[in-house]
Design an enzyme around this catalytic site. Sequence first.
Site, PDB file in Angstrom:
ATOM      1  N   LEU A  17     112.791  33.293  41.584  1.00 57.52           N
ATOM      2  CA  LEU A  17     113.468  33.979  40.688  1.00 57.52           C
ATOM      3  C   LEU A  17     112.723  33.828  39.236  1.00 57.52           C
ATOM      4  CD1 LEU A  17     116.967  33.644  41.464  1.00 57.52           C
ATOM      5  CD2 LEU A  17     115.720  35.712  41.946  1.00 57.52           C
ATOM      6  N   CYS A 384      83.736  24.629  37.937  1.00 52.96           N
ATOM      7  CA  CYS A 384      83.860  23.439  39.190  1.00 52.96           C
ATOM      8  C   CYS A 384      83.133  23.555  40.334  1.00 52.96           C
ATOM      9  CB  CYS A 384      85.298  23.095  39.400  1.00 52.96           C
ATOM     10  SG  CYS A 384      85.583  21.284  39.983  1.00 52.96           S
ATOM     11  N   HIS A 510      87.602  22.207  34.110  1.00 51.95           N
ATOM     12  CA  HIS A 510      88.526  23.677  34.287  1.00 51.95           C
ATOM     13  C   HIS A 510      88.894  24.082  32.975  1.00 51.95           C
ATOM     14  CE1 HIS A 510      88.906  23.205  38.818  1.00 51.95           C
ATOM     15  NE2 HIS A 510      88.691  21.802  38.435  1.00 51.95           N
ATOM     16  N   GLU A 512      90.199  26.899  32.171  1.00 49.62           N
ATOM     17  CA  GLU A 512      91.543  27.570  32.219  1.00 49.62           C
ATOM     18  C   GLU A 512      92.872  26.941  32.115  1.00 49.62           C
ATOM     19  OE1 GLU A 512      89.679  26.367  34.811  1.00 49.62           O
ATOM     20  OE2 GLU A 512      90.578  26.274  36.748  1.00 49.62           O
TER      21      GLU A 512
HETATM   22  N1  GLN Z   1      85.067  20.267  45.860  1.00 48.60           N
HETATM   23  C1  GLN Z   1      84.307  19.974  44.571  1.00 48.60           C
HETATM   24  C2  GLN Z   1      84.249  18.350  44.087  1.00 48.60           C
HETATM   25  O1  GLN Z   1      85.161  17.896  44.362  1.00 48.60           O
HETATM   26  C3  GLN Z   1      84.896  20.767  43.564  1.00 48.60           C
HETATM   27  C4  GLN Z   1      86.170  20.422  43.109  1.00 48.60           C
HETATM   28  C5  GLN Z   1      86.865  21.580  42.174  1.00 48.60           C
HETATM   29  O2  GLN Z   1      86.444  22.699  42.278  1.00 48.60           O
HETATM   30  N2  GLN Z   1      88.062  21.466  41.677  1.00 48.60           N
HETATM   31  O3  GLN Z   1      83.562  18.120  43.236  1.00 48.60           O
END
Ligand code: GLN
Length: 537
Positions: A17, A384, A510, A512
């Site tokens: 929800l 990544c 990351h 994001e």
């Molecule tokens: N599998 C890759 C690593 O462990 C990338 C990890 C990811 O994309 N978060 O380095």
Amino acid sequence: MNNTKYVFVTGGVTSSLGKGIIAASLAKLVQERGYSVTIQKLDPYINIDPGTLNPYEHGECYVTDDGAETDLDLGHYERFLNIPTSQANNVTTGRIYQSVINKERKGEFLGKTVQVIPHITDEIKNRIQILGNTGEYDIVITEIGGTIGDIESLPYVEAVRQLQWELGEENAIVIHLTLVPYLAAAGELKTKPTQHSVKMLMQSGVSPNILVCRSEHEINDTIKRKLALFCNVKQQDVIQSLDAETIYDVPNLMFQEGLDYVVLEKLRLSTRKQPKLKAWNKFIEKHKNPTSTIEVGLVGKYVELHDSYKSITEAFIHAGAANKTKVNVRWIHSEELTPENAAGMLEGLDGVLVAPGFGDRGIEGKIAAVQYVRENNIPFLGICLGMQMAVIEFARNVLNLEDANSIEMNDSTSNPVINLMEEQKDVTEKGGTMRLGAWNCQLTQDSKAYDIYKDELISERHRHRYEFNNVYKEQIEAAGMKATGTNPKTGLVEIVEIPTHPWFVGVQYHPEYKSTVLNPHPLFVDFIKAALKQSKK
Ligand code: GLN
């Protein structure tokens, strides 16, 4: 003794929800009225954290600065509130039990029988109050995961009951989010599911103070009165929450319905200051009135469940608004992509993002995507695993190291351009053992990254075990792919770029996770800008 007030958000009738969005919207409104606020999510599952969950189970795993692997709702909290969350903001049943059992093993219960009540409920109450006890917050909003009636939520509801009793209703209130379905055949909105779910909550000793009713149709006064009467709340405490065009409309909608007002009244906090939503509304204005449209490809292996990439798609929205551009996403399954069909599947895209991930499923498709965008000068952002695939593609197709690979995918490759990090070599447990959270990255001045961040030292969040193999750095750089960001202490490569390409950036971290409505991430903003430029070609 501090004066922190607590708001609990429970869910009834059905899952999905949008408790997280309601909690985040309420938090936004009180924040913009001048209160300091944070949001916490209690998840009733037994995993210690969602770090070990497959994204198909639970969507994206969101990572905080302090390296907690958390529920994706924490991403919404940060995107709405523009303040960081931490491990304390997400607690699971697994974590609760783990700490109670650890205490039992240490003999801390002094010979007592350890039970759900009081020991588990005490631990839950402690976890709720940890945030309040910092003294940093006027209001702590705690979202209880799951739906009322689930067996596993019972100790949480009991903890809420006890806390409300201990703190008093002027210091702790409960918002119950329910569904008021519309039966087309009867042409009517139905209140019975809400009545039943409130009854179930009351059986546990908790009376909701406010009902937020999700509905596809206007809830008129007659229905509000009926809901109020049967659920034991005042009519003004029945708040309708109609389907919104975007989640970012919800704070305004909740303001119009008076949710923040009734919450503050009940908590005996001043309602004198109105929420300042100017910057927020400026974002919405830009988001809803784009002057251009672009299409970016998102290449990943979990694309069937868009929630697996929640922070990425939200970052596109923030960056799109910053560029007054509508960003349409073409979801591309990495398993379906091959060097032969890449041109067709990626045709017409203005930019391509190759997503994070684990394991070898779909990686050849990711590599094919990178090759296509590298050779065709299409803006590329690799995150990544996406960055690691960019390095592999470059090693294979530019350096002609045909079997270049990551140790994660092939541990006997003769060219491990992506290697297991040294500190990971003795790690055997899977949970919480990756390189997690915020780490510094030093940028090379003469680089796209530096131009974008306009800073030499940045901090970004991580979640990985493998890294760029520095043995290959010289060779790779000589061939035209530059490492433009590295960890200042360890030399771990954080960013790779191809300066001769219009926009080719791979990041080990990351970005994001740190994009918010009020602070769209610069890397995403620039990527969308590049894609916009591409679209005009
Ligand atoms: N599998 C890759 C690593 O462990 C990338 C990890 C990811 O994309 N978060 O380095």
